[in-house]
Design a protein around this motif. Structure first.
Motif, PDB file in Angstrom:
ATOM      1  N   GLU A 203       0.826  -1.205   0.000  1.00 62.47           N
ATOM      2  CA  GLU A 203       0.000   0.000   0.000  1.00 62.47           C
ATOM      3  C   GLU A 203       0.859   1.254   0.000  1.00 62.47           C
ATOM      4  O   GLU A 203       0.685   2.131  -0.842  1.00 62.47           O
ATOM      5  CB  GLU A 203      -0.920   0.002   1.227  1.00 62.47           C
ATOM      6  N   GLN A 204       1.832   1.376   0.923  1.00 67.99           N
ATOM      7  CA  GLN A 204       2.647   2.578   1.017  1.00 67.99           C
ATOM      8  C   GLN A 204       3.851   2.302   1.916  1.00 67.99           C
ATOM      9  O   GLN A 204       3.945   1.238   2.538  1.00 67.99           O
ATOM     10  CB  GLN A 204       1.832   3.740   1.601  1.00 67.99           C
ATOM     11  N   VAL A 205       4.787   3.260   1.972  1.00 66.35           N
ATOM     12  CA  VAL A 205       5.870   3.198   2.954  1.00 66.35           C
ATOM     13  C   VAL A 205       5.572   4.239   4.024  1.00 66.35           C
ATOM     14  O   VAL A 205       4.960   5.275   3.755  1.00 66.35           O
ATOM     15  CB  VAL A 205       7.249   3.453   2.305  1.00 66.35           C
ATOM     16  N   ARG A 206       6.040   3.937   5.252  1.00 65.47           N
ATOM     17  CA  ARG A 206       5.824   4.867   6.362  1.00 65.47           C
ATOM     18  C   ARG A 206       7.006   4.765   7.310  1.00 65.47           C
ATOM     19  O   ARG A 206       7.767   3.777   7.279  1.00 65.47           O
ATOM     20  CB  ARG A 206       4.524   4.548   7.093  1.00 65.47           C
ATOM     21  N   PRO A 207       7.194   5.748   8.186  1.00 62.79           N
ATOM     22  CA  PRO A 207       8.322   5.712   9.126  1.00 62.79           C
ATOM     23  C   PRO A 207       8.242   4.499  10.046  1.00 62.79           C
ATOM     24  O   PRO A 207       7.155   4.066  10.446  1.00 62.79           O
ATOM     25  CB  PRO A 207       8.169   7.021   9.913  1.00 62.79           C
ATOM     26  N   TYR A 208       9.390   3.970  10.356  1.00 62.68           N
ATOM     27  CA  TYR A 208       9.494   2.827  11.264  1.00 62.68           C
ATOM     28  C   TYR A 208       9.154   3.247  12.696  1.00 62.68           C
ATOM     29  O   TYR A 208       9.560   4.313  13.162  1.00 62.68           O
ATOM     30  CB  TYR A 208      10.923   2.266  11.222  1.00 62.68           C
ATOM     31  N   VAL A 209       8.379   2.424  13.388  1.00 66.62           N
ATOM     32  CA  VAL A 209       8.083   2.638  14.800  1.00 66.62           C
ATOM     33  C   VAL A 209       8.429   1.360  15.542  1.00 66.62           C
ATOM     34  O   VAL A 209       8.371   0.256  14.969  1.00 66.62           O
ATOM     35  CB  VAL A 209       6.599   3.010  15.023  1.00 66.62           C
ATOM     36  N   PRO A 210       8.835   1.463  16.812  1.00 64.73           N
ATOM     37  CA  PRO A 210       9.179   0.265  17.582  1.00 64.73           C
ATOM     38  C   PRO A 210       8.040  -0.745  17.567  1.00 64.73           C
ATOM     39  O   PRO A 210       6.875  -0.397  17.764  1.00 64.73           O
ATOM     40  CB  PRO A 210       9.441   0.808  18.987  1.00 64.73           C
ATOM     41  N   GLY A 211       8.389  -1.990  17.303  1.00 62.38           N
ATOM     42  CA  GLY A 211       7.395  -3.056  17.227  1.00 62.38           C
ATOM     43  C   GLY A 211       7.128  -3.512  15.818  1.00 62.38           C
ATOM     44  O   GLY A 211       6.539  -4.583  15.606  1.00 62.38           O
ATOM     45  N   ASP A 212       7.517  -2.711  14.803  1.00 63.52           N
ATOM     46  CA  ASP A 212       7.354  -3.125  13.413  1.00 63.52           C
ATOM     47  C   ASP A 212       8.275  -4.299  13.105  1.00 63.52           C
ATOM     48  O   ASP A 212       9.360  -4.436  13.680  1.00 63.52           O
ATOM     49  CB  ASP A 212       7.661  -1.969  12.458  1.00 63.52           C
ATOM     50  N   ASP A 213       7.839  -5.138  12.189  1.00 63.45           N
ATOM     51  CA  ASP A 213       8.641  -6.285  11.767  1.00 63.45           C
ATOM     52  C   ASP A 213       9.882  -5.778  11.027  1.00 63.45           C
ATOM     53  O   ASP A 213       9.755  -5.075  10.015  1.00 63.45           O
ATOM     54  CB  ASP A 213       7.795  -7.181  10.856  1.00 63.45           C
ATOM     55  N   PRO A 214      11.092  -6.118  11.499  1.00 58.78           N
ATOM     56  CA  PRO A 214      12.304  -5.650  10.795  1.00 58.78           C
ATOM     57  C   PRO A 214      12.373  -6.115   9.350  1.00 58.78           C
ATOM     58  O   PRO A 214      13.001  -5.449   8.510  1.00 58.78           O
ATOM     59  CB  PRO A 214      13.442  -6.265  11.633  1.00 58.78           C
ATOM     60  N   ARG A 215      11.698  -7.226   9.042  1.00 59.70           N
ATOM     61  CA  ARG A 215      11.717  -7.715   7.659  1.00 59.70           C
ATOM     62  C   ARG A 215      10.958  -6.800   6.714  1.00 59.70           C
ATOM     63  O   ARG A 215      11.092  -6.897   5.490  1.00 59.70           O
ATOM     64  CB  ARG A 215      11.111  -9.123   7.600  1.00 59.70           C
ATOM     65  N   ALA A 216      10.131  -5.902   7.272  1.00 58.90           N
ATOM     66  CA  ALA A 216       9.359  -4.993   6.427  1.00 58.90           C
ATOM     67  C   ALA A 216      10.114  -3.709   6.105  1.00 58.90           C
ATOM     68  O   ALA A 216       9.595  -2.845   5.399  1.00 58.90           O
ATOM     69  CB  ALA A 216       8.030  -4.653   7.118  1.00 58.90           C
ATOM     70  N   ILE A 217      11.357  -3.555   6.615  1.00 58.29           N
ATOM     71  CA  ILE A 217      12.116  -2.326   6.346  1.00 58.29           C
ATOM     72  C   ILE A 217      12.447  -2.242   4.857  1.00 58.29           C
ATOM     73  O   ILE A 217      12.927  -3.193   4.254  1.00 58.29           O
ATOM     74  CB  ILE A 217      13.409  -2.286   7.185  1.00 58.29           C
ATOM     75  N   ASN A 218      12.160  -1.113   4.268  1.00 61.12           N
ATOM     76  CA  ASN A 218      12.487  -0.850   2.865  1.00 61.12           C
ATOM     77  C   ASN A 218      13.843  -0.135   2.833  1.00 61.12           C
ATOM     78  O   ASN A 218      13.939   1.074   3.080  1.00 61.12           O
ATOM     79  CB  ASN A 218      11.387   0.015   2.230  1.00 61.12           C
ATOM     80  N   TRP A 219      14.908  -0.909   2.561  1.00 60.21           N
ATOM     81  CA  TRP A 219      16.258  -0.349   2.664  1.00 60.21           C
ATOM     82  C   TRP A 219      16.539   0.672   1.580  1.00 60.21           C
ATOM     83  O   TRP A 219      17.254   1.660   1.808  1.00 60.21           O
ATOM     84  CB  TRP A 219      17.297  -1.477   2.624  1.00 60.21           C
ATOM     85  N   LYS A 220      15.989   0.481   0.388  1.00 58.94           N
ATOM     86  CA  LYS A 220      16.226   1.456  -0.681  1.00 58.94           C
ATOM     87  C   LYS A 220      15.587   2.793  -0.341  1.00 58.94           C
ATOM     88  O   LYS A 220      16.203   3.855  -0.494  1.00 58.94           O
ATOM     89  CB  LYS A 220      15.668   0.925  -2.000  1.00 58.94           C
TER      90      LYS A 220
END
Length: 450
Positions: A203-220
């Motif tokens: 759907e979209q990218v959003r800022p990381y917040v504590p508790g988010d799955d690290p696998r969902a980080i968009n490194w690019k």
């Protein structure tokens, strides 16, 4: 005179006076008092009649009553019914109200005694639980009124000849809908399903917040954000459930669905569950469809999620009738193959009692499972389970429990046999059908199977 009735009090007083006159035959001194008492009773009776037939306050009718219930009743659910009574007399009254409910309910306890002060209004509430769909004919509300003297009663009739249809349980549907909106489906046994992987649409990218799955980080995206000097550099991908998937409920209307449980047939349990599951699917932005079948094709409603589609489902389910004949599963397969081209979740409501019964239909179920995600839902024999849980005290009871255990074991074997061929199976008690079916649907979505 059809509205005029003598009360038990009057007959008791007359009986007492007659006994007094018999005694006065032997003691003549009692004759005059008994005659005076008889005349007084006659005058009081005339006064009581006059009180009941006088106009009400401000020229209104003496008593007003009405029955209030919905335009339709929900099958298998407790439906609220109210009777409102208004006293327009200038004195308090005692009322006895009898509601002529439809004969399908087979109840003889719809009788209520209420005291009303002058000018007072009261509501009588009770509930009715229908167990068959169709039209139900209500008769009149009979209100028998007595004055404080209580020597005679006058009958009033209200709300005569009211026809109300009984639909699949929209009350149950609304209950699940409200719980889903407030994220409280766990209150009715729907489990929280943990998602496996990312089988959802981006759907979209959003800022990381504590508790988010690290696998969902968009490194690019994180690198680009850091390169522009942005704060909170880590961003994660946000996913949403895949939408517009087709969910079809296939309802077997054959003889195996005739078995009753708490007055409701397995077919009507399946119909009620279909309405709820279809509504949940629409709330999840999927498309809901319906196909009913027996020895011949029934109703086919293509999967859709446009406005008004749920009302179409409700109307189609309301009109389903059957003679409970032998089911033709080959017909089911042919119809699904020709009418449902897109891969869909097929929830088949049926019932198997023996492995032999399953094996006769298994070839058609395997073909369905090749093109679609198939969930076969069938029913536990709850009375059999109660029998198994009771202690066996005699040789005959031990023998009967052994036979019952064989039947219960065969049900479990049917589940294993379906799973052996990659067909999902759900063995459930009728009262848990809706919650268990929703659990499976949500599990399939969480696992990305549909």
């Amino acid at each position: 005179m059809k509205s005029f009735f003598l009360t038990k009090r009057l007959f008791l007083l007359l009986a007492a006076l007659i006994a007094g006159l018999v005694v006065a035959f032997f003691w003549p001194v009692l004759l005059a008092p008994m005659q005076v008492a008889l005349g007084l009773l006659f005058l009081l009776t005339l006064l009581d009649v006059a009180l009941l037939y006088l106009p009400g306050a401000n020229g209104a009718g003496q008593v007003f009553g009405r029955r209030v219930l919905g335009e339709k009743l929900a099958n298998g659910s407790d439906n609220d019914v109210a009777i409102y009574l208004e006293n327009h007399y200038r004195f308090p009254i005692q009322t006895e109200t009898i509601d002529e409910i439809p004969h399908q309910f087979q109840r003889r306890d719809v009788l209520f005694q209420v005291s009303l002060a002058a000018g007072e209004t009261q509501a009588i509430h009770y509930r009715l639980r229908p167990v068959k769909r169709g039209e139900y004919q209500f008769g009149a509300v009979h209100v028998y009124v007595a004055s404080p003297l209580g020597l005679v009663r006058r009958r009033f009739r209200f709300s005569q000849n009211q026809t109300v249809p009984v639909y699949p349980s929209f009350l149950q549907m609304r209950q699940y809908e409200l719980l889903a909106i407030h994220n409280r489906l766990t209150d009715v046994g729907v489990k929280r399903i943990r998602r496996v992987g990312h089988s959802m649409e981006f759907e979209q990218v959003r800022p990381y917040v504590p508790g988010d799955d690290p696998r969902a980080i968009n490194w690019k995206a994180t690198a680009r954000r850091a390169g522009t000097g942005g704060t909170d550099a880590l961003v994660v991908n946000h996913f949403q459930d895949e939408r517009a998937q087709q969910v079809y409920c296939l309802i077997d209307k054959g003889r195996v669905m005739r078995m009753p449980f708490e007055g409701l047939s397995l077919l009507d349990y399946a119909i009620n569950a279909t309405l709820v599951v279809s509504n949940i699917a629409l709330l999840k932005h999927d498309k809901a469809g319906l196909f009913t079948f027996s020895n011949r094709p029934g109703a086919l409603l293509p999967a859709d999620r446009r406005s008004g589609h749920l009302l179409k489902l409700l109307e189609v389910l309301y009109r389903q009738k059957t003679k409970y004949l032998e089911t033709d599963f080959e017909l089911l397969y042919a119809t699904v193959r020709s009418k449902i081209r897109q891969r869909s979740l097929l929830i088949l409501f049926t019932n198997f009692e023996t492995l032999n019964g399953l094996h006769r239909q298994l070839p058609y179920l395997r073909r369905l499972a090749k093109d679609h995600l198939l969930l076969v839902v069938f029913f536990e024999n709850t009375e059999l389970q109660q029998f198994l849980n009771s202690p066996a005290e005699t040789t005959e009871e031990v023998y009967n429990q052994t036979i019952a255990e064989q039947f219960a074991h065969e049900k479990r074997q049917i589940v294993l046999e379906l799973q052996r061929y990659g067909i999902h199976a759900l063995l459930t008690a009728p009262q848990h059908l809706t919650a268990n079916t929703i659990n499976r649907y949500l599990e399939f979505k969480a696992r990305g199977l549909i």
